[in-house]
Design a protein around this motif. Structure first.
Motif, PDB file in Angstrom:
ATOM      1  N   LEU A  63      93.255   1.544  23.145  1.00  0.00           N
ATOM      2  CA  LEU A  63      93.688   0.134  23.116  1.00  0.00           C
ATOM      3  C   LEU A  63      94.877  -0.069  24.041  1.00  0.00           C
ATOM      4  CD1 LEU A  63      93.537  -2.801  21.816  1.00  0.00           C
ATOM      5  CD2 LEU A  63      95.235  -2.035  20.201  1.00  0.00           C
ATOM      6  N   ASP A  64      94.738  -1.064  24.884  1.00  0.00           N
ATOM      7  CA  ASP A  64      95.921  -1.578  25.594  1.00  0.00           C
ATOM      8  C   ASP A  64      95.747  -3.080  25.743  1.00  0.00           C
ATOM      9  OD1 ASP A  64      94.488  -2.117  28.007  1.00  0.00           O
ATOM     10  OD2 ASP A  64      94.866  -0.109  28.770  1.00  0.00           O
ATOM     11  N   ASP A  65      96.680  -3.706  26.452  1.00  0.00           N
ATOM     12  CA  ASP A  65      96.613  -5.171  26.509  1.00  0.00           C
ATOM     13  C   ASP A  65      95.529  -5.685  27.452  1.00  0.00           C
ATOM     14  OD1 ASP A  65      97.870  -4.357  28.838  1.00  0.00           O
ATOM     15  OD2 ASP A  65      99.485  -5.841  28.727  1.00  0.00           O
ATOM     16  N   ARG A  66      94.851  -4.782  28.158  1.00  0.00           N
ATOM     17  CA  ARG A  66      93.793  -5.224  29.068  1.00  0.00           C
ATOM     18  C   ARG A  66      92.395  -4.838  28.587  1.00  0.00           C
ATOM     19  NH1 ARG A  66      93.513  -6.628  34.752  1.00  0.00           N
ATOM     20  NH2 ARG A  66      91.610  -5.830  35.693  1.00  0.00           N
ATOM     21  N   GLU A  67      92.286  -3.677  27.930  1.00  0.00           N
ATOM     22  CA  GLU A  67      90.951  -3.223  27.527  1.00  0.00           C
ATOM     23  C   GLU A  67      90.970  -2.512  26.176  1.00  0.00           C
ATOM     24  OE1 GLU A  67      88.049  -2.031  30.272  1.00  0.00           O
ATOM     25  OE2 GLU A  67      89.379  -2.248  31.990  1.00  0.00           O
ATOM     26  N   HIS A  68      89.795  -2.446  25.564  1.00  0.00           N
ATOM     27  CA  HIS A  68      89.648  -1.752  24.280  1.00  0.00           C
ATOM     28  C   HIS A  68      88.270  -1.085  24.228  1.00  0.00           C
ATOM     29  CE1 HIS A  68      90.499  -0.547  20.351  1.00  0.00           C
ATOM     30  NE2 HIS A  68      90.448  -1.683  19.696  1.00  0.00           N
ATOM     31  N   PRO A 127      90.478 -11.698  33.867  1.00  0.00           N
ATOM     32  CA  PRO A 127      90.820 -11.576  35.293  1.00  0.00           C
ATOM     33  C   PRO A 127      89.564 -11.399  36.148  1.00  0.00           C
ATOM     34  CG  PRO A 127      91.943  -9.895  33.951  1.00  0.00           C
ATOM     35  CD  PRO A 127      91.019 -10.625  33.044  1.00  0.00           C
ATOM     36  N   ASP A 128      89.672 -11.850  37.413  1.00  0.00           N
ATOM     37  CA  ASP A 128      88.517 -11.759  38.332  1.00  0.00           C
ATOM     38  C   ASP A 128      87.971 -10.338  38.437  1.00  0.00           C
ATOM     39  OD1 ASP A 128      88.764 -14.424  38.807  1.00  0.00           O
ATOM     40  OD2 ASP A 128      89.782 -14.193  40.752  1.00  0.00           O
ATOM     41  N   ALA A 129      88.887  -9.347  38.442  1.00  0.00           N
ATOM     42  CA  ALA A 129      88.424  -7.960  38.628  1.00  0.00           C
ATOM     43  C   ALA A 129      87.490  -7.542  37.485  1.00  0.00           C
ATOM     44  CB  ALA A 129      89.623  -7.022  38.700  1.00  0.00           C
ATOM     45  N   ILE A 130      87.765  -8.022  36.281  1.00  0.00           N
ATOM     46  CA  ILE A 130      86.907  -7.683  35.128  1.00  0.00           C
ATOM     47  C   ILE A 130      85.542  -8.359  35.297  1.00  0.00           C
ATOM     48  CG2 ILE A 130      86.595  -8.050  32.621  1.00  0.00           C
ATOM     49  CD1 ILE A 130      88.798  -6.047  32.994  1.00  0.00           C
ATOM     50  N   VAL A 131      85.569  -9.631  35.673  1.00  0.00           N
ATOM     51  CA  VAL A 131      84.306 -10.371  35.822  1.00  0.00           C
ATOM     52  C   VAL A 131      83.474  -9.739  36.946  1.00  0.00           C
ATOM     53  CG1 VAL A 131      83.274 -12.638  36.304  1.00  0.00           C
ATOM     54  CG2 VAL A 131      85.395 -12.483  34.960  1.00  0.00           C
ATOM     55  N   GLU A 132      84.148  -9.372  38.033  1.00  0.00           N
ATOM     56  CA  GLU A 132      83.410  -8.747  39.151  1.00  0.00           C
ATOM     57  C   GLU A 132      82.793  -7.416  38.728  1.00  0.00           C
ATOM     58  OE1 GLU A 132      86.362  -8.652  42.245  1.00  0.00           O
ATOM     59  OE2 GLU A 132      86.358 -10.859  42.279  1.00  0.00           O
TER      60      GLU A 132
END
Ligand code: NVA
Length: 253
Positions: A63-68, A127-132
């Protein structure tokens, strides 16, 4: 780790030298000499990346603030247990915040070929990087990802409904604003009726009953939430087993 026959050390920030100014890189180097695998719960994703970069043993993002990601392995296991024919042509509707859980969920779903329709207010999109990254994975598996702002449109015909808290780690100061912005992004009986009759409802917990999910859905027959919670245990054992070296280190060596 205990179930697998190993031994686990729990190190809080008070047990590590981080609190005394040691860098994450140095902590990673030292821990790598002691253990076979590190599971790290970080506040900031940058710290997770730094630990992973400098450790010479596998680092599990717990767990972090960007991914789990560990959560999502459990989520997909929970759905797989229910859908004997697999994920193809199944659609998961996510309702709520484009947060750490969603960021991992949309990529995990894309890997296994599960379609995602996400009802997320414009300004809370990932964020765009996740969607991409998710789009690339979906293209490879032949699944689809769609963004919406209307939870009702997203829920229509869904095979699974998923939600998470409106206020995640680091967002605490925006609680009031978020609770206003996400009003309506709730899985309740009305939303459930729009989905398939055999829909499964997921929530990664802890839930805020009455906010992102109603009591009647959480306690109702379509909730797979408690199996999902149990599956954290099994999924994380699988992750450990996959990452641990075939031959444990010899303490005498
Ligand atoms: N989105 C939640 C996940 C908790 C497991 C949070 O970051 O607080």
């Amino acid at each position: 780790m205990n179930d697998l026959g190993g031994h686990a050390l729990y190190l809080s920030k008070h047990d590590l030298q981080l609190g005394r100014g040691e860098t994450i890189a140095d902590t990673a180097r030292v821990l790598s000499r002691y253990v076979d695998v590190i599971a790290y719960r970080a506040f900031h994703s940058a710290d997770m990346q730094a630990l992973a970069r400098h450790a010479s043993v596998p680092v599990i993002n717990a767990l972090d603030d960007r991914e789990h990601p560990c959560q999502v392995v459990a989520d997909l296991l929970t759905l797989k247990e229910r859908w004997s024919a697999g994920f193809r042509n199944r659609t998961l509707a996510y309702i709520g915040d484009g947060n750490n859980v969603f960021n991992s969920l949309v990529q995990g779903a894309a890997i296994v070929g599960l379609n995602v329709v996400a009802a997320i207010p414009e300004k809370y999109r990932p964020p765009d990087a996740i969607v991409e990254s998710a789009n690339r994975l979906a293209a490879a598996s032949g699944s689809s990802i769609q963004f919406e702002t209307d939870p009702k449109r997203a829920a229509v015909g869904a095979d699974a409904l998923y939600t998470d808290v409106w206020v995640s780690m680091g967002d605490e100061a925006q609680r009031e604003k978020r609770e206003q912005d996400f009003r309506g992004y709730r899985i309740d009986a009305e939303l459930l009726r729009l989905a398939k009759p055999d829909v499964w409802v997921l929530h990664d917990l802890p839930a805020h009953r009455g906010l992102e999910i109603s009591d009647e859905v959480m306690d109702g027959p379509r909730a797979a939430i408690w199996d999902q919670a149990e599956n954290r245990l099994h999924a994380q054992k699988a992750i450990l087993e996959a990452l641990l070296p075939a031959h444990p280190r010899d303490p005498r060596a």
